[in-house]
Design an enzyme around this catalytic site. Structure first.
Site, PDB file in Angstrom:
ATOM      1  N   ASP A  22       0.840  -1.193   0.000  1.00 24.48           N
ATOM      2  CA  ASP A  22       0.000   0.000   0.000  1.00 24.48           C
ATOM      3  C   ASP A  22       0.875   1.243   0.000  1.00 24.48           C
ATOM      4  O   ASP A  22       0.607   2.205  -0.719  1.00 24.48           O
ATOM      5  CB  ASP A  22      -0.958   0.012   1.204  1.00 24.48           C
ATOM      6  N   PHE A  60       1.487  11.667   7.337  1.00 20.64           N
ATOM      7  CA  PHE A  60       0.977  10.373   7.796  1.00 20.64           C
ATOM      8  C   PHE A  60      -0.406  10.154   7.202  1.00 20.64           C
ATOM      9  O   PHE A  60      -1.319  10.931   7.445  1.00 20.64           O
ATOM     10  CB  PHE A  60       0.920  10.312   9.325  1.00 20.64           C
TER      11      PHE A  60
HETATM   12  C1  PRP Z   1       2.998  -0.191   6.808  1.00 17.94           C
HETATM   13  C2  PRP Z   1       2.700  -0.305   5.327  1.00 17.94           C
HETATM   14  C3  PRP Z   1       3.978  -0.863   4.756  1.00 17.94           C
HETATM   15  C4  PRP Z   1       5.042  -0.311   5.697  1.00 17.94           C
HETATM   16  C5  PRP Z   1       5.752   0.833   5.026  1.00 17.94           C
HETATM   17  O1  PRP Z   1       2.776  -1.427   7.408  1.00 17.94           O
HETATM   18  O2  PRP Z   1       1.595  -1.128   5.084  1.00 17.94           O
HETATM   19  O3  PRP Z   1       4.008  -2.261   4.777  1.00 17.94           O
HETATM   20  O4  PRP Z   1       4.366   0.164   6.872  1.00 17.94           O
HETATM   21  O5  PRP Z   1       6.691   1.445   5.896  1.00 17.94           O
HETATM   22  P1  PRP Z   1       8.259   1.366   5.670  1.00 17.94           P
HETATM   23  O6  PRP Z   1       8.534   1.592   4.213  1.00 17.94           O
HETATM   24  O7  PRP Z   1       8.787   2.503   6.530  1.00 17.94           O
HETATM   25  O8  PRP Z   1       8.755   0.048   6.154  1.00 17.94           O
HETATM   26  P2  PRP Z   1       2.739  -1.627   9.013  1.00 17.94           P
HETATM   27  O9  PRP Z   1       4.053  -2.167   9.455  1.00 17.94           O
HETATM   28  O10 PRP Z   1       2.245  -0.392   9.665  1.00 17.94           O
HETATM   29  O11 PRP Z   1       1.675  -2.792   9.189  1.00 17.94           O
HETATM   30  P3  PRP Z   1       0.150  -2.837   8.647  1.00 17.94           P
HETATM   31  O12 PRP Z   1       0.241  -2.966   7.146  1.00 17.94           O
HETATM   32  O13 PRP Z   1      -0.395  -4.057   9.305  1.00 17.94           O
HETATM   33  O14 PRP Z   1      -0.544  -1.572   9.080  1.00 17.94           O
END
Ligand code: PRP
Length: 182
Positions: free
Chosen positions: A100, A152
């Site tokens: 996403d 955010f």
């Molecule tokens: C979010 C998002 C990505 C990641 C991006 O997931 O869905 O996978 O963070 O951030 P980064 O590039 O700084 O690593 P999250 O870990 O919040 O879990 P979720 O998808 O369950 O909300």
């Protein structure tokens, strides 16, 4: 769902649809004869993945990996945890990772390296959103949706302390706002 104050519209439903459709056109062209394995990175990508695959008029399979790095805050803790893995053997498969959002790039890089070690025939990345200004690791996004500023964002699968994933559009939250779990 009742909209709360503090949510500012960033990407409308129509804009999201246009991005998803243009990504689907590109993926369809590249994978029409490859029966790709589309791997959704849970939880955030579940809405995007479900919209994207419904625009792909080709044979494909869907799998899921669940990672977590943000906990309840708005800043990544920088350490990715693999919470659950795929069931399907990805060896010799054409794999597309569906994200996403790519922020620091740490999550996608972790998943990419992990899957690469399982010897897929090919491995590419599709991400609806990207925040290039936040990148800490280099990532090539083969199918990029939209670059966004360092805000955010929530909605369309993206959460703040697990809230707002069900919003149909994408909103940003003001910096000073904290995410509270009800
Ligand atoms: C979010 C998002 C990505 C990641 C991006 O997931 O869905 O996978 O963070 O951030 P980064 O590039 O700084 O690593 P999250 O870990 O919040 O879990 P979720 O998808 O369950 O909300």
């Amino acid at each position: 769902m009742e909209k709360e104050t503090g949510l500012n519209l960033l990407i409308s439903r129509e804009e999201i649809d246009n991005i998803v459709m243009s990504l689907a056109v590109r993926i369809e062209k590249d994978y029409h004869d490859k029966n790709p394995l589309v791997i959704c990175i849970l939880k955030g990508s579940f809405v995007f993945t479900s919209d994207l695959v419904r625009h792909l008029g080709i044979n494909l399979e869907v799998e899921f990996i669940r990672t977590s790095s943000y906990g309840l805050g708005t800043q990544s803790c920088g350490q990715v945890k693999l919470v659950s893995d795929t069931v399907t053997d990805i060896r010799d498969r054409h794999v597309i990772i569906i994200e996403d959002i790519i922020d620091t790039g740490i999550t996608t890089s972790f998943v990419f390296d992990y899957l690469k070690g399982r010897n897929p025939a090919s491995l590419r990345i599709c991400s609806l959103l990207s925040k290039p200004s936040r990148r800490k690791v280099n990532i090539t996004i083969d199918y990029p949706g939209l670059d966004i500023p360092d805000k955010f964002v929530v909605g369309y699968g993206l959460d703040c302390a697990e809230k707002y994933r069900n919003l149909p559009e994408i909103y940003f939250i003001e910096e000073e706002e904290t995410c509270q779990q009800d």
